[in-house]
Design a protein around this motif. Structure first.
Motif, PDB file in Angstrom:
ATOM      1  N   ASP A   1       0.814  -1.215   0.000  1.00 50.31           N
ATOM      2  CA  ASP A   1       0.000   0.000   0.000  1.00 50.31           C
ATOM      3  C   ASP A   1       0.851   1.271   0.000  1.00 50.31           C
ATOM      4  N   GLU A   2       2.109   1.159   0.420  1.00 47.81           N
ATOM      5  CA  GLU A   2       3.000   2.314   0.466  1.00 47.81           C
ATOM      6  C   GLU A   2       3.826   2.486  -0.813  1.00 47.81           C
ATOM      7  N   LEU A   3       3.745   1.543  -1.723  1.00 49.83           N
ATOM      8  CA  LEU A   3       4.551   1.591  -2.945  1.00 49.83           C
ATOM      9  C   LEU A   3       3.914   2.506  -3.988  1.00 49.83           C
ATOM     10  N   ASP A   4       4.761   3.322  -4.630  1.00 47.47           N
ATOM     11  CA  ASP A   4       4.272   4.148  -5.732  1.00 47.47           C
ATOM     12  C   ASP A   4       4.046   3.304  -6.986  1.00 47.47           C
ATOM     13  N   GLU A   5       4.874   2.279  -7.177  1.00 45.42           N
ATOM     14  CA  GLU A   5       4.773   1.414  -8.341  1.00 45.42           C
ATOM     15  C   GLU A   5       4.894  -0.046  -7.918  1.00 45.42           C
ATOM     16  N   PRO A   6       3.782  -0.742  -7.757  1.00 48.01           N
ATOM     17  CA  PRO A   6       3.819  -2.120  -7.255  1.00 48.01           C
ATOM     18  C   PRO A   6       4.148  -3.165  -8.328  1.00 48.01           C
ATOM     19  N   TYR A   7       4.184  -2.765  -9.617  1.00 49.19           N
ATOM     20  CA  TYR A   7       4.337  -3.744 -10.686  1.00 49.19           C
ATOM     21  C   TYR A   7       5.624  -4.571 -10.578  1.00 49.19           C
ATOM     22  N   PRO A   8       6.792  -3.980 -10.287  1.00 48.82           N
ATOM     23  CA  PRO A   8       8.008  -4.811 -10.170  1.00 48.82           C
ATOM     24  C   PRO A   8       7.892  -5.880  -9.087  1.00 48.82           C
ATOM     25  N   LEU A   9       7.305  -5.528  -7.957  1.00 48.05           N
ATOM     26  CA  LEU A   9       7.137  -6.517  -6.890  1.00 48.05           C
ATOM     27  C   LEU A   9       6.168  -7.611  -7.308  1.00 48.05           C
ATOM     28  N   ALA A  10       5.136  -7.241  -8.067  1.00 51.64           N
ATOM     29  CA  ALA A  10       4.148  -8.228  -8.495  1.00 51.64           C
ATOM     30  C   ALA A  10       4.745  -9.293  -9.409  1.00 51.64           C
ATOM     31  N   GLN A  11       5.888  -8.991 -10.014  1.00 45.93           N
ATOM     32  CA  GLN A  11       6.522  -9.934 -10.939  1.00 45.93           C
ATOM     33  C   GLN A  11       7.434 -10.942 -10.236  1.00 45.93           C
ATOM     34  N   VAL A  12       7.626 -10.803  -8.941  1.00 48.46           N
ATOM     35  CA  VAL A  12       8.549 -11.687  -8.215  1.00 48.46           C
ATOM     36  C   VAL A  12       8.062 -13.130  -8.246  1.00 48.46           C
ATOM     37  N   ASP A  13       6.811 -13.360  -7.847  1.00 50.43           N
ATOM     38  CA  ASP A  13       6.239 -14.704  -7.876  1.00 50.43           C
ATOM     39  C   ASP A  13       4.715 -14.580  -7.780  1.00 50.43           C
ATOM     40  N   ARG A  14       4.048 -15.715  -7.827  1.00 50.83           N
ATOM     41  CA  ARG A  14       2.594 -15.712  -7.846  1.00 50.83           C
ATOM     42  C   ARG A  14       1.997 -15.144  -6.562  1.00 50.83           C
ATOM     43  N   LEU A  15       2.584 -15.490  -5.409  1.00 51.79           N
ATOM     44  CA  LEU A  15       2.074 -14.990  -4.143  1.00 51.79           C
ATOM     45  C   LEU A  15       2.210 -13.467  -4.074  1.00 51.79           C
ATOM     46  N   SER A  16       3.350 -12.946  -4.527  1.00 52.04           N
ATOM     47  CA  SER A  16       3.551 -11.494  -4.520  1.00 52.04           C
ATOM     48  C   SER A  16       2.542 -10.803  -5.433  1.00 52.04           C
ATOM     49  N   TYR A  17       2.271 -11.439  -6.578  1.00 50.51           N
ATOM     50  CA  TYR A  17       1.290 -10.864  -7.496  1.00 50.51           C
ATOM     51  C   TYR A  17      -0.088 -10.788  -6.830  1.00 50.51           C
ATOM     52  N   THR A  18      -0.442 -11.846  -6.132  1.00 49.00           N
ATOM     53  CA  THR A  18      -1.747 -11.871  -5.459  1.00 49.00           C
ATOM     54  C   THR A  18      -1.858 -10.755  -4.428  1.00 49.00           C
ATOM     55  N   VAL A  19      -0.774 -10.526  -3.691  1.00 56.81           N
ATOM     56  CA  VAL A  19      -0.773  -9.453  -2.688  1.00 56.81           C
ATOM     57  C   VAL A  19      -0.885  -8.086  -3.348  1.00 56.81           C
ATOM     58  N   CYS A  20      -0.342  -7.960  -4.556  1.00 57.12           N
ATOM     59  CA  CYS A  20      -0.296  -6.665  -5.248  1.00 57.12           C
ATOM     60  C   CYS A  20      -1.525  -6.377  -6.103  1.00 57.12           C
ATOM     61  N   VAL A  21      -2.424  -7.335  -6.237  1.00 61.40           N
ATOM     62  CA  VAL A  21      -3.558  -7.163  -7.150  1.00 61.40           C
ATOM     63  C   VAL A  21      -4.334  -5.880  -6.864  1.00 61.40           C
ATOM     64  N   GLY A  22      -4.670  -5.635  -5.603  1.00 66.00           N
ATOM     65  CA  GLY A  22      -5.437  -4.438  -5.265  1.00 66.00           C
ATOM     66  C   GLY A  22      -4.738  -3.161  -5.683  1.00 66.00           C
ATOM     67  N   ALA A  23      -3.411  -3.105  -5.464  1.00 66.41           N
ATOM     68  CA  ALA A  23      -2.640  -1.918  -5.824  1.00 66.41           C
ATOM     69  C   ALA A  23      -2.491  -1.772  -7.336  1.00 66.41           C
ATOM     70  N   LEU A  24      -2.360  -2.897  -8.032  1.00 67.81           N
ATOM     71  CA  LEU A  24      -2.183  -2.869  -9.484  1.00 67.81           C
ATOM     72  C   LEU A  24      -3.394  -2.272 -10.190  1.00 67.81           C
ATOM     73  N   PHE A  25      -4.567  -2.538  -9.658  1.00 63.81           N
ATOM     74  CA  PHE A  25      -5.787  -2.088 -10.314  1.00 63.81           C
ATOM     75  C   PHE A  25      -6.510  -0.998  -9.522  1.00 63.81           C
ATOM     76  N   LYS A  26      -5.795  -0.373  -8.596  1.00 68.21           N
ATOM     77  CA  LYS A  26      -6.395   0.705  -7.816  1.00 68.21           C
ATOM     78  C   LYS A  26      -6.650   1.927  -8.686  1.00 68.21           C
ATOM     79  N   ASN A  27      -5.673   2.264  -9.534  1.00 69.64           N
ATOM     80  CA  ASN A  27      -5.793   3.411 -10.439  1.00 69.64           C
ATOM     81  C   ASN A  27      -5.654   2.917 -11.873  1.00 69.64           C
TER      82      ASN A  27
END
Length: 316
Positions: free
Chosen positions: A16-42
């Motif tokens: 929630d504190e990241l300006d750009e969550p996309y790089p973290l979302a690419q680490v693995d499937r679990l990270s992507y799942t955690v980042c889903v809300g941030a990826l599609f927030k805006n």
């Protein structure tokens, strides 16, 4: 402690504190799942093609947390946008360009949390005008709306004078609204009690209803263009704190709360001194004046400011 061993709640707090969550979302499937809300927030969509791709490829539950959508509808109807809006019940900000492509189906979408709405339309050939009736009905259906920006709205033949042009003639399919009935003329946006900020550009303000419609809002920030801007200012003057003008149209009534005045580059330089000297502004506690201009107008603007300051000094 590594990223993978962190509790899910802590991971979510970090994302929630990241300006750009996309790089973290690419680490693995679990990270992507955690980042889903941030990826599609805006969500920003530059074309209807991008909108169609989003609807076809993104699971609908990914959009449940979407808070902001910016989209250009050039070259397409707005039915796909309605499909997207139906999937974003927590949407807070919506900005639509080429909004003349919107259809009346948008009125069936419930957006209880929407606070900021921008509808912008440029249609020099009048092929897809954005009707005031559709705009007003949509805005009145938004219970949390606080900030409204309208650009390029066309008057309806049902509300405009008989010889007024251009007008929209095929908007009689817009159903009556519970608050205003069939009277969906643009001035009725002043009946939105939650509204606090209003911007209207490239839109006729010559409707006499501006002078009589019941005012339910307390607008504190307004930007208006057009020779009839004073009609609107006269009705909302008591609550205004910040005014932005693109034309010389000082309000007819005092603005006792006005502290800031801004003029856009379209404001004529020779009108600055008379506007600042208008009775409504003279009696206002203005503490800041911001002036913009085109490069060619800079010398004239400097002279206008100098003349005003000289007159003001002599009065003191």
């Amino acid at each position: 402690m590594s990223w993978h061993t962190l509790p899910l709640e802590l991971k979510q707090a970090i994302v929630d504190e990241l300006d750009e969550p996309y790089p973290l979302a690419q680490v693995d499937r679990l990270s992507y799942t955690v980042c889903v809300g941030a990826l599609f927030k805006n969500i920003k969509l530059k074309s209807p093609t991008h909108l169609s791709a989003l609807l076809a490829n993104v699971p609908s539950d990914y959009l449940a947390q979407t808070a902001s959508i910016t989209i250009d509808l050039s070259g397409n109807v707005g039915s796909d946008l309605c499909s997207l809006l139906a999937l974003t019940p927590r949407l807070k900000n919506l900005a639509v360009s080429s909004a003349g492509r919107l259809t009346s189906s948008v009125l069936s979408v419930a957006l209880p949390d929407l606070q900021t709405l921008s509808l912008s339309h440029i249609d020099p050939h009048g092929l897809h005008p954005l009707s005031e009736r559709l705009v007003v009905s949509f805005c009145l259906s938004l219970p949390s709306l606080t900030s409204l920006t309208l650009c390029g709205i066309t008057r309806s033949a049902l509300h405009a004078p008989s010889l007024f042009y251009p007008v929209v003639r095929n908007d009689n399919d817009i159903p009556p609204h519970a608050l205003v009935g069939e009277d969906l003329a643009l001035p009725n946006i002043l009946r939105i009690a939650s509204l606090r900020s209003l911007v209207i550009r490239d839109t006729p303000l010559n409707d006499v209803r501006w002078e009589t419609v019941p005012v339910a809002c307390s607008i504190n920030q307004v930007e208006l263009e057009g020779p009839d801007a004073d009609r609107v200012l006269a009705r909302i003057g008591p609550s205004i704190q910040h005014v932005s003008l693109g034309v010389s149209a000082p309000p007819r009534a005092p603005c006792p709360a006005l502290t800031r005045l801004h003029t856009t580059p379209d404001f004529p330089p020779d009108a600055l001194a008379p506007t600042l000297s208008a009775p409504a502004f003279c009696s206002s506690p203005i503490s800041r004046v911001d002036v913009e201009c085109f490069a060619d107008d800079l010398p004239d603007l400097c002279h206008a400011i100098s003349d005003f300051l000289l007159v003001r000094q002599n009065r003191l």
